[in-house]
Design a protein around this motif. Structure first.
Motif, short mmCIF file in Angstrom:
data_model
loop_
_atom_site.label_atom_id
_atom_site.label_comp_id
_atom_site.label_asym_id
_atom_site.label_seq_id
_atom_site.Cartn_x
_atom_site.Cartn_y
_atom_site.Cartn_z
N PRO A 73 10.76 1.52 -3.57
CA PRO A 73 9.51 1.98 -4.31
C PRO A 73 8.69 1.05 -4.88
O PRO A 73 7.34 1.31 -5.71
CB PRO A 73 10.25 3.34 -5.94
N ILE A 74 8.92 -0.48 -4.57
CA ILE A 74 8.05 -1.43 -5.77
C ILE A 74 6.11 -0.65 -4.72
O ILE A 74 5.82 -0.92 -4.07
CB ILE A 74 8.39 -2.46 -5.30
N ARG A 75 5.63 -1.03 -5.98
CA ARG A 75 4.16 -1.32 -5.37
C ARG A 75 3.94 -2.93 -5.66
O ARG A 75 3.02 -3.28 -4.78
CB ARG A 75 3.40 -0.14 -6.29
N GLN B 192 8.85 -10.40 -11.90
CA GLN B 192 8.39 -8.71 -12.93
C GLN B 192 7.63 -8.15 -11.50
O GLN B 192 6.96 -8.80 -10.26
CB GLN B 192 6.99 -9.40 -13.33
N TYR B 193 8.58 -6.46 -11.28
CA TYR B 193 7.57 -6.26 -10.59
C TYR B 193 7.33 -3.96 -10.97
O TYR B 193 7.38 -4.47 -11.96
CB TYR B 193 8.45 -5.96 -9.77
N ARG B 194 6.94 -3.54 -10.35
CA ARG B 194 6.48 -1.95 -10.25
C ARG B 194 6.52 -1.36 -9.43
O ARG B 194 6.01 -1.60 -8.38
CB ARG B 194 4.94 -2.10 -11.43
N THR B 195 6.81 -0.26 -10.05
CA THR B 195 7.22 0.90 -9.24
C THR B 195 5.65 2.19 -8.45
O THR B 195 5.21 2.40 -8.30
CB THR B 195 7.91 2.10 -9.46
N THR B 196 4.51 1.72 -9.78
CA THR B 196 3.81 2.13 -9.88
C THR B 196 1.94 0.62 -9.84
O THR B 196 2.37 -0.24 -10.88
CB THR B 196 2.97 3.07 -11.21
N TYR B 197 0.63 1.03 -9.52
CA TYR B 197 -0.14 -0.56 -9.31
C TYR B 197 -0.68 -0.28 -11.30
O TYR B 197 -1.14 -1.71 -11.47
CB TYR B 197 -1.78 0.62 -8.79
N PRO C 232 0.89 -1.34 -0.28
CA PRO C 232 -0.14 -0.09 -0.16
C PRO C 232 0.66 1.50 -0.16
O PRO C 232 2.48 1.21 0.06
CB PRO C 232 -1.03 0.22 1.07
N ILE C 233 -0.49 2.14 -0.45
CA ILE C 233 0.72 4.07 0.11
C ILE C 233 1.14 3.60 1.55
O ILE C 233 0.09 3.37 2.07
CB ILE C 233 0.11 4.64 -0.69
N ARG C 234 2.21 4.31 2.01
CA ARG C 234 2.77 4.32 3.26
C ARG C 234 1.83 5.44 3.52
O ARG C 234 1.52 6.26 3.84
CB ARG C 234 3.76 5.22 3.39
#
Length: 530
Positions: A441-443, A454-459, A368-370
């Motif tokens: 920064p991973i989401r 696989q990873y991403r920094t935005t949803y 989640p967002i902090r």
């Protein structure tokens, strides 16, 4: 159409004017306007015949072209078209015959209720309830008027002593949206920063109305605050969707996991606990979204810690011991604590679970967002009375088991140091020791049956990939036993035995145990210490 019940082509309208007229008096007035009372023109001379004092003519209104016209109908048609009862018509015609006026609705207007609260008393009660200072929930992403009062209060304690408890409770529940028990208050600094800056700028704007720069800055901060909340709402939307999918598909499951607030023993009603150190008890909660089943792994600080190896060990045990064997696709929702789960050890354990142990086919982890990490785990722990008396860690096990009854009680698991494994050291033999990408920064991360993670920094952004197992890492070096199917080797134990506590804490606990039972005396005397 005013009063129209029949359209120009002769068909009945679906919406009746009776529904448009909300009050009973308005309906009676409309219906009486369509009833005409006429004197009886010819009376029978038969002996014993029943004589009526009047006859009645019934009409309905219909729209013909652009004009409203009235048509005579029989009594049965009048009742059926307006959707009223025969008794209703009898009351109307009786009132017209006897008084010539429309009957008035007198329900709720009697003055013989001796215990009815006066308007002055109701006003005093509302003022009394409004005097309580509450606060809203930081985690309510949508606008809400719900106010929270301290958990130490209740309706009985707050009751206004000039009226009965039941009368006060009715006003409290009917006219106010108030709950007891403060929501979580660990709000993210960005939310508070946006609010404070906007308020300060609005105050400056009142003093200097011609400054366009202030208006531009307020607009910018408002936009950033809205974007921040939209990002936070995306996490909850993902969790909600995963919950629906897990209920539809037996091979898919979604869980939330988090550590609860540290519990303490002895937890006893004495002032000494404010000045003395106590033994910490950890509770790791895994909540299954599809069934609302909840598992608490409970252990003291002498049995384990709260690091990444400990979290991985607890999750690994849950997957093999409590997760349905049919589940092959798992979605995990957890906070962004880097020391527990948002780290390379946690990612490697999940990759090993999918590709080497082959227990699952895919794992997706969403962070989640902090500051916006309120989940079912927090709701579960909110049911636990932290002021309960607990002298030894086993007392907290019983308190947790009794904390929830619906839909099912909590599944409480007593953990010792044997459960914890050294996953970091174990995976260094087959995976890179250092993460090839920054984890902060991973989401989302997505792990499937392949060497890539696989990873991403935005949803909703593009997926990036990182190679965790390449060609130079041969299968002989993998921590898997290939001799038999469904077998694999676990890491070594993290702890050789119980962990020791500091001498100062041990001394404080020995001072506190004087207020405990004999069994607690024995437990605290045998605590391992420096």
């Amino acid at each position: 159409m005013e009063g129209g019940d029949i359209s120009s082509d002769g068909e009945l309208n679906i919406s009746s004017v009776m529904e448009a007229r909300s009050s009973t008096d308005a309906q009676n007035l409309y219906l009486c306007g369509l009833i005409t009372v006429l004197p009886v023109q010819r009376k029978t001379l038969k002996e014993g015949a029943k004589h009526y004092g009047a006859s009645y003519k019934y009409r309905i209104r219909a729209l013909v072209g652009e004009n409203t016209k009235e048509f005579n109908v029989c009594r049965k048609a009048f009742i059926a078209i307006h959707g009223i009862s025969k008794k209703k018509v009898e009351i109307l015609v009786s009132s017209l015959k006897e008084t010539g006026y429309t009957p008035q609705d007198k329900r709720g207007k009697h003055t013989n209720h001796l215990n009815k609260l006066s308007l002055e008393t109701l006003s005093l009660v509302r003022q009394h309830i409004n005097s309580f200072k509450g606060r809203g929930s930081h985690y309510s992403l949508k606008d809400s008027t719900k106010i929270y009062l301290s958990e130490e209060l209740n309706v009985k304690k707050n009751a206004y002593n000039k009226i009965s408890y039941e009368s006060y409770r009715q006003v409290f529940c009917r006219d106010f949206n108030i709950s007891f028990g403060y929501p979580r208050t660990d709000t993210y600094s960005a939310c508070n920063e946006f609010t404070v800056k906007i308020k300060n700028l609005e105050s400056e704007k009142l003093e200097n109305t011609e400054n366009l720069q202030i208006s531009m800055e307020i607009k910018r901060l408002t936009t950033e605050n809205t974007l921040h909340k939209k990002k936070a709402e995306m996490f909850y939307s993902r969790k909600k969707m995963a919950k629906k999918n897990s209920r539809k598909n037996s091979n898919t499951e979604a869980i939330c996991m988090d550590f609860a607030k540290n519990l303490q023993v002895p937890n006893i009603p004495t002032n000494d606990i404010y000045y003395k150190r106590q033994l910490s008890v950890y509770a790791f909660n895994v909540h299954v979204l599809s069934t609302s089943g909840s598992y608490f792994y409970v252990y003291s600080e002498c049995e384990g810690k709260k690091g990444s190896d400990d979290v991985c060990s607890l999750l690994h045990n849950f997957i093999y011991s409590h997760l349905d064997p049919e589940v092959k696709h798992l979605k995990i929702f957890c906070d962004s604590c880097s020391g527990q789960q948002k780290n390379f050890t946690f990612f490697r354990v999940l990759h090993n679970l999918v590709n080497n142990e082959k227990r699952l086919e895919s794992v997706v982890v969403t962070f989640p967002i902090r500051g916006h990490s309120y989940m079912e785990c927090d709701k579960n722990f909110g049911l636990v009375n932290q002021k309960s008396r607990a002298e030894v860690p086993e007392d907290w096990l019983q308190i947790l088991e009794d904390a929830r009854h619906s839909p099912t009680p909590f599944n409480v698991i007593n953990v010792n140091h044997i459960l914890f494994r050294s996953w970091t050291k174990f995976l260094d033999n087959s995976y890179p020791k250092k993460s090839p990408f920054p984890s902060r920064p991973i989401r989302e991360i997505n792990i499937q049956r392949r060497a890539l993670l696989q990873y991403r920094t935005t949803y909703n952004g593009a997926w990036e990939s990182a190679l965790l197992q390449g060609e130079d890492r041969k299968s002989s070096r993998l921590p898997v036993c290939h001799l038999k199917d469904n077998e694999f080797r676990l890491p070594e134990y993290s702890y050789e035995g119980q962990l020791t506590i500091s001498a100062e804490k041990f001394r404080d606990i020995q001072h506190l145990k004087k207020c405990c039972s004999r069994e607690a005396h024995e437990f605290f005397a045998n605590l391992p210490h420096q």
